[in-house]
Design a protein around this motif. Structure first.
Motif, PDB file in Angstrom:
ATOM      1  N   GLY A  32       0.821  -1.214   0.000  1.00 15.15           N
ATOM      2  CA  GLY A  32       0.000   0.000   0.000  1.00 15.15           C
ATOM      3  C   GLY A  32       0.850   1.257   0.000  1.00 15.15           C
ATOM      4  N   ILE A  33       1.909   1.261   0.781  1.00 15.73           N
ATOM      5  CA  ILE A  33       2.810   2.413   0.817  1.00 15.73           C
ATOM      6  C   ILE A  33       3.502   2.591  -0.533  1.00 15.73           C
ATOM      7  N   MET A  34       3.933   1.493  -1.148  1.00 19.24           N
ATOM      8  CA  MET A  34       4.596   1.587  -2.454  1.00 19.24           C
ATOM      9  C   MET A  34       3.641   2.125  -3.512  1.00 19.24           C
ATOM     10  N   VAL A  35       2.410   1.655  -3.513  1.00 14.99           N
ATOM     11  CA  VAL A  35       1.426   2.133  -4.491  1.00 14.99           C
ATOM     12  C   VAL A  35       1.148   3.610  -4.275  1.00 14.99           C
ATOM     13  N   GLY A  36       1.067   4.034  -3.024  1.00 20.36           N
ATOM     14  CA  GLY A  36       0.853   5.447  -2.727  1.00 20.36           C
ATOM     15  C   GLY A  36       2.003   6.317  -3.212  1.00 20.36           C
ATOM     16  N   LEU A  37       3.223   5.872  -2.994  1.00 13.15           N
ATOM     17  CA  LEU A  37       4.379   6.647  -3.446  1.00 13.15           C
ATOM     18  C   LEU A  37       4.454   6.707  -4.965  1.00 13.15           C
ATOM     19  N   ILE A  38       4.136   5.610  -5.628  1.00 13.38           N
ATOM     20  CA  ILE A  38       4.133   5.612  -7.091  1.00 13.38           C
ATOM     21  C   ILE A  38       3.080   6.582  -7.604  1.00 13.38           C
ATOM     22  N   ILE A  42       3.694   9.859 -10.034  1.00 10.89           N
ATOM     23  CA  ILE A  42       2.992  10.031 -11.311  1.00 10.89           C
ATOM     24  C   ILE A  42       2.241  11.359 -11.336  1.00 10.89           C
ATOM     25  N   ILE A  43       1.570  11.691 -10.247  1.00 11.31           N
ATOM     26  CA  ILE A  43       0.843  12.968 -10.189  1.00 11.31           C
ATOM     27  C   ILE A  43       1.808  14.139 -10.310  1.00 11.31           C
ATOM     28  N   GLY A  44       2.950  14.049  -9.632  1.00 13.21           N
ATOM     29  CA  GLY A  44       3.946  15.115  -9.731  1.00 13.21           C
ATOM     30  C   GLY A  44       4.479  15.280 -11.144  1.00 13.21           C
ATOM     31  N   LEU A  45       4.738  14.169 -11.826  1.00  7.30           N
ATOM     32  CA  LEU A  45       5.225  14.245 -13.208  1.00  7.30           C
ATOM     33  C   LEU A  45       4.172  14.820 -14.144  1.00  7.30           C
TER      34      LEU A  45
END
Length: 74
Positions: A32-38, A42-45
């Motif tokens: 869950g933490i990894m999916v959140g960071l990804i 993506i949103i930042g990019l």
């Protein structure tokens, strides 16, 4: 005597079971933490590169809409 042995054995098994760690929930939390960071990356990019990407796609669309002989070069 057998009753005392059975009680001590049962107590030993209970202590052993409590000391063993159950890590099945930890794996789900880590995913869950990894999916959140990804998702954050993506949103930042998208916010950072969104306007540039839109301009590039528009150039491609314009290039496809123009006939081959009248295509403009940037």
């Amino acid at each position: 005597m057998l009753s005392i042995y059975a009680t001590l054995q049962t107590l030993g098994f209970k202590i052993k079971n409590r000391l063993q760690q159950d890590e099945t929930g930890a794996t789900a939390v880590e995913y869950g933490i990894m999916v959140g960071l990804i998702a954050v990356v993506i949103i930042g990019l998208v916010f950072t590169l969104g306007d540039d990407l839109a301009a590039k796609f528009q150039e491609i669309i314009d290039g496809l809409n123009n006939p081959a002989g009248t295509a403009t070069t940037p």
